[in-house]
Design a protein around this motif. Structure first.
Motif, PDB file in Angstrom:
ATOM      1  N   GLU A  30       0.819  -1.068   0.055  1.00 49.82           N
ATOM      2  CA  GLU A  30       0.097   0.011   0.065  1.00 49.82           C
ATOM      3  C   GLU A  30       0.929   1.255   0.057  1.00 49.82           C
ATOM      4  OE1 GLU A  30      -1.405   3.460   1.233  1.00 49.82           O
ATOM      5  OE2 GLU A  30      -0.698   2.506   2.983  1.00 49.82           O
ATOM      6  N   VAL A  31       1.769   1.520   1.056  1.00 45.87           N
ATOM      7  CA  VAL A  31       2.584   2.609   0.932  1.00 45.87           C
ATOM      8  C   VAL A  31       3.645   2.723  -0.116  1.00 45.87           C
ATOM      9  CG1 VAL A  31       4.667   1.817   2.217  1.00 45.87           C
ATOM     10  CG2 VAL A  31       3.686   4.034   2.728  1.00 45.87           C
ATOM     11  N   ARG A  32       3.873   1.756  -0.817  1.00 44.95           N
ATOM     12  CA  ARG A  32       4.797   1.586  -1.695  1.00 44.95           C
ATOM     13  C   ARG A  32       4.102   1.741  -3.198  1.00 44.95           C
ATOM     14  NH1 ARG A  32       8.859  -2.853   0.753  1.00 44.95           N
ATOM     15  NH2 ARG A  32       9.947  -1.444   1.930  1.00 44.95           N
ATOM     16  N   THR A  33       2.676   2.298  -3.288  1.00 42.51           N
ATOM     17  CA  THR A  33       1.916   2.734  -4.441  1.00 42.51           C
ATOM     18  C   THR A  33       1.907   3.991  -4.634  1.00 42.51           C
ATOM     19  OG1 THR A  33       0.629   0.449  -3.815  1.00 42.51           O
ATOM     20  CG2 THR A  33      -0.248   2.326  -5.459  1.00 42.51           C
ATOM     21  N   TRP A  34       2.152   4.578  -6.164  1.00 42.85           N
ATOM     22  CA  TRP A  34       1.835   5.860  -6.337  1.00 42.85           C
ATOM     23  C   TRP A  34       1.670   5.974  -7.773  1.00 42.85           C
ATOM     24  CZ3 TRP A  34       3.828   9.157 -10.107  1.00 42.85           C
ATOM     25  CH2 TRP A  34       4.046  10.688  -9.722  1.00 42.85           C
ATOM     26  N   PRO A  35       0.707   6.928  -8.240  1.00 40.73           N
ATOM     27  CA  PRO A  35       0.291   7.839  -7.354  1.00 40.73           C
ATOM     28  C   PRO A  35      -1.094   7.489  -6.734  1.00 40.73           C
ATOM     29  CG  PRO A  35       0.044   8.468  -9.629  1.00 40.73           C
ATOM     30  CD  PRO A  35       0.467   7.109  -9.728  1.00 40.73           C
ATOM     31  N   LYS A  36      -1.115   7.959  -5.420  1.00 41.62           N
ATOM     32  CA  LYS A  36      -2.337   7.729  -4.635  1.00 41.62           C
ATOM     33  C   LYS A  36      -2.893   9.028  -3.989  1.00 41.62           C
ATOM     34  CE  LYS A  36      -1.091   4.940  -1.157  1.00 41.62           C
ATOM     35  NZ  LYS A  36       0.423   5.086  -1.353  1.00 41.62           N
ATOM     36  N   PRO A  37      -4.001   9.513  -4.423  1.00 39.82           N
ATOM     37  CA  PRO A  37      -4.165  10.914  -4.272  1.00 39.82           C
ATOM     38  C   PRO A  37      -4.011  11.444  -2.593  1.00 39.82           C
ATOM     39  CG  PRO A  37      -5.568   9.885  -6.010  1.00 39.82           C
ATOM     40  CD  PRO A  37      -4.818   8.811  -5.206  1.00 39.82           C
ATOM     41  N   GLY A  38      -3.258  12.299  -2.310  1.00 32.70           N
ATOM     42  CA  GLY A  38      -3.068  12.771  -1.061  1.00 32.70           C
ATOM     43  C   GLY A  38      -2.338  11.924  -0.256  1.00 32.70           C
ATOM     44  N   LEU A  39      -2.064  10.831  -0.393  1.00 29.39           N
ATOM     45  CA  LEU A  39      -1.355   9.589   0.568  1.00 29.39           C
ATOM     46  C   LEU A  39       0.072   9.563   0.527  1.00 29.39           C
ATOM     47  CD1 LEU A  39      -4.268   7.075  -0.182  1.00 29.39           C
ATOM     48  CD2 LEU A  39      -3.778   8.264   2.061  1.00 29.39           C
ATOM     49  N   VAL A  40       0.579   9.291   1.637  1.00 32.94           N
ATOM     50  CA  VAL A  40       1.953   9.103   1.643  1.00 32.94           C
ATOM     51  C   VAL A  40       2.326   7.730   0.799  1.00 32.94           C
ATOM     52  CG1 VAL A  40       3.978   8.525   3.161  1.00 32.94           C
ATOM     53  CG2 VAL A  40       2.187  10.004   4.019  1.00 32.94           C
ATOM     54  N   SER A  41       3.665   7.804   0.377  1.00 27.72           N
ATOM     55  CA  SER A  41       4.177   7.033  -0.675  1.00 27.72           C
ATOM     56  C   SER A  41       5.594   7.005  -0.713  1.00 27.72           C
ATOM     57  CB  SER A  41       3.765   6.967  -2.111  1.00 27.72           C
ATOM     58  OG  SER A  41       4.364   8.016  -2.721  1.00 27.72           O
ATOM     59  N   HIS A  42       6.529   5.923  -1.352  1.00 27.02           N
ATOM     60  CA  HIS A  42       7.737   6.081  -1.498  1.00 27.02           C
ATOM     61  C   HIS A  42       8.479   7.311  -2.324  1.00 27.02           C
ATOM     62  CE1 HIS A  42       6.161   3.919  -4.945  1.00 27.02           C
ATOM     63  NE2 HIS A  42       7.000   3.824  -5.628  1.00 27.02           N
ATOM     64  N   ILE A  43       7.221   7.829  -3.016  1.00 23.62           N
ATOM     65  CA  ILE A  43       7.453   9.110  -3.916  1.00 23.62           C
ATOM     66  C   ILE A  43       7.645  10.230  -3.078  1.00 23.62           C
ATOM     67  CG2 ILE A  43       6.973  10.272  -5.981  1.00 23.62           C
ATOM     68  CD1 ILE A  43       8.119   7.511  -6.563  1.00 23.62           C
ATOM     69  N   ASP A  44       6.593  10.611  -2.497  1.00 25.81           N
ATOM     70  CA  ASP A  44       6.283  11.747  -1.430  1.00 25.81           C
ATOM     71  C   ASP A  44       5.626  11.619  -0.535  1.00 25.81           C
ATOM     72  OD1 ASP A  44       3.609  11.969  -2.451  1.00 25.81           O
ATOM     73  OD2 ASP A  44       4.509  12.820  -4.360  1.00 25.81           O
ATOM     74  N   GLN A  45       5.411  12.572   0.256  1.00 27.44           N
ATOM     75  CA  GLN A  45       4.502  12.521   1.451  1.00 27.44           C
ATOM     76  C   GLN A  45       2.980  12.763   1.339  1.00 27.44           C
ATOM     77  OE1 GLN A  45       7.815  15.069   3.640  1.00 27.44           O
ATOM     78  NE2 GLN A  45       6.536  14.344   5.191  1.00 27.44           N
ATOM     79  N   GLY A  46       2.529  13.210   0.134  1.00 26.63           N
ATOM     80  CA  GLY A  46       1.246  13.748  -0.286  1.00 26.63           C
ATOM     81  C   GLY A  46       0.853  14.764   0.433  1.00 26.63           C
ATOM     82  N   SER A  47      -0.557  14.655   1.420  1.00 23.83           N
ATOM     83  CA  SER A  47      -0.914  15.929   2.089  1.00 23.83           C
ATOM     84  C   SER A  47      -0.506  15.662   3.637  1.00 23.83           C
ATOM     85  CB  SER A  47      -2.470  15.736   2.101  1.00 23.83           C
ATOM     86  OG  SER A  47      -3.080  15.892   0.687  1.00 23.83           O
ATOM     87  N   HIS A  48       0.594  14.878   3.788  1.00 21.82           N
ATOM     88  CA  HIS A  48       1.010  14.654   5.188  1.00 21.82           C
ATOM     89  C   HIS A  48       2.457  15.363   5.304  1.00 21.82           C
ATOM     90  CE1 HIS A  48      -2.554  12.091   6.388  1.00 21.82           C
ATOM     91  NE2 HIS A  48      -2.257  11.721   5.095  1.00 21.82           N
ATOM     92  N   THR A  49       2.471  16.477   6.105  1.00 25.09           N
ATOM     93  CA  THR A  49       3.823  17.080   6.317  1.00 25.09           C
ATOM     94  C   THR A  49       4.478  16.232   7.610  1.00 25.09           C
ATOM     95  OG1 THR A  49       2.924  18.649   7.729  1.00 25.09           O
ATOM     96  CG2 THR A  49       3.092  19.173   5.396  1.00 25.09           C
ATOM     97  N   ASP A  50       3.547  15.457   8.400  1.00 24.90           N
ATOM     98  CA  ASP A  50       4.171  14.905   9.809  1.00 24.90           C
ATOM     99  C   ASP A  50       4.333  13.422   9.406  1.00 24.90           C
ATOM    100  OD1 ASP A  50       1.617  14.435   9.205  1.00 24.90           O
ATOM    101  OD2 ASP A  50       1.072  14.308  11.377  1.00 24.90           O
ATOM    102  N   MET A  51       4.234  12.705   8.166  1.00 31.68           N
ATOM    103  CA  MET A  51       4.706  11.462   7.995  1.00 31.68           C
ATOM    104  C   MET A  51       5.557  11.410   7.002  1.00 31.68           C
ATOM    105  SD  MET A  51       0.753   9.962   8.367  1.00 31.68           S
ATOM    106  CE  MET A  51      -0.147   9.801   9.690  1.00 31.68           C
ATOM    107  N   THR A  52       6.358  10.087   6.920  1.00 30.75           N
ATOM    108  CA  THR A  52       7.257   9.884   6.139  1.00 30.75           C
ATOM    109  C   THR A  52       7.099   8.098   5.664  1.00 30.75           C
ATOM    110  OG1 THR A  52       8.967   9.031   7.269  1.00 30.75           O
ATOM    111  CG2 THR A  52       8.854  11.452   6.786  1.00 30.75           C
TER     112      THR A  52
END
Length: 294
Positions: A30-52
């Motif tokens: 799940e977390v290694r899937t991109w692009p998932k709208p707004g969600l954290v992934s191995h590419i970026d943090q999406g809408s979450h500045t507090d999560m990696t």
């Protein structure tokens, strides 16, 4: 040989370990899937500045043993109170691993219940889908449990009437079964050589369908409509069957980030869809009378 019969052929302890490894693999996928709208992934943090992504990976490893415990609890038909106790221990391990960040609370609940159902099936000899076993054995108690008003989901239920994860779980995850798993398999058919495409298709279908309390919390009803509209447009245009599907999904992702929207329920639903797809690759699911329709 299907995954289900592979589990049955091994010892109970080995089955429990395999369930735990499968749960972890689904969380990592799940977390290694991109692009998932707004969600954290191995590419970026999406809408979450507090999560990696590192926190999600650490969390997935930290909570893995608890899925084995939930499988074992289900194998002796433990009450819901015992399943909750194990789940709370998993949440504490998650918080320790992430420095207090809630990465997988919803996934612990969803995959944990499914793990318990798999354990029950292995020892009872039942041949039903795990989601049906969950509903039959623990569903009434789940539905009868008052919602936690202090959580985001509880507040959104009070403000907007959203059912949330508790209702979905009590009915045996009908939306995950009919929308998530189906979209996952459709995505594989559209892009047979790209497993990530199938996961994006599943995520988009869940965003388009779920009354996601995470979206309601961040954007209210308008944010939910915005998110569902974008996902539905993507699917209507062919989903991952489009030649430029990844670019189109990335545009939606950036729009979600711009509006700080995050469909956390769809992320949990994607992990659970992967999990149920492996547990029940060929078993039909029963739609009980009175279950919620989407």
């Amino acid at each position: 040989m299907t995954m289900r019969f592979a589990f049955q052929a091994a010892s109970s302890a080995e089955n429990a370990r395999r369930i735990a490894w499968l749960a972890r693999a689904c969380l990592l996928a799940e977390v290694r899937t991109w692009p998932k709208p707004g969600l954290v992934s191995h590419i970026d943090q999406g809408s979450h500045t507090d999560m990696t992504v590192a926190q999600f990976v650490s969390s997935a490893h930290a909570i893995t043993p608890f899925f084995a415990q939930l499988y074992e609890a289900g194998s002796i038909n433990a009450p819901l109170s015992r399943l909750r106790e194990i789940g709370l221990n998993a949440e504490r391990a998650m918080m320790d691993a992430t420095g207090g960040i809630n990465t997988h609370r919803g996934a612990i609940w969803a995959l944990g219940l499914a793990s318990a159902a798999a354990g029950h099936r292995a020892t009872s000899g039942e041949r039903s889908a795990c989601s049906d076993i969950l509903r039959q054995n623990w569903g009434a108690e789940i539905l009868g449990t008052p919602p936690e008003e202090a959580t985001h989901g509880g507040r959104m239920r009070r403000l907007h009437g959203a059912g949330g994860a508790r209702i979905e779980a009590g009915w045996g995850f009908p939306t995950i079964r009919t929308v998530g798993v189906s979209a996952l398999r459709q995505g594989r058919a559209l892009q047979p050589d790209d497993p990530e495409a199938a996961r994006v298709q599943c995520c988009m279908a869940l965003i388009a369908t779920l009354a996601d309390t995470n979206l309601l919390y961040r954007g209210g009803p308008e944010g939910l409509r915005f998110a569902q509209g974008h996902a539905r447009h993507f699917l209507k245009n062919g989903g991952v069957g489009q030649a430029d599907w990844r670019q189109q999904a990335a545009i939606i992702h950036r729009d979600f980030v711009k509006h700080r929207l995050s469909p956390g329920g769809a992320a949990d639903g994607l992990a659970l869809s992967l999990f149920l797809d492996r547990l029940d690759p060929a078993l039909p699911h029963k739609q009980p009378p009175g279950s919620p329709t989407r």
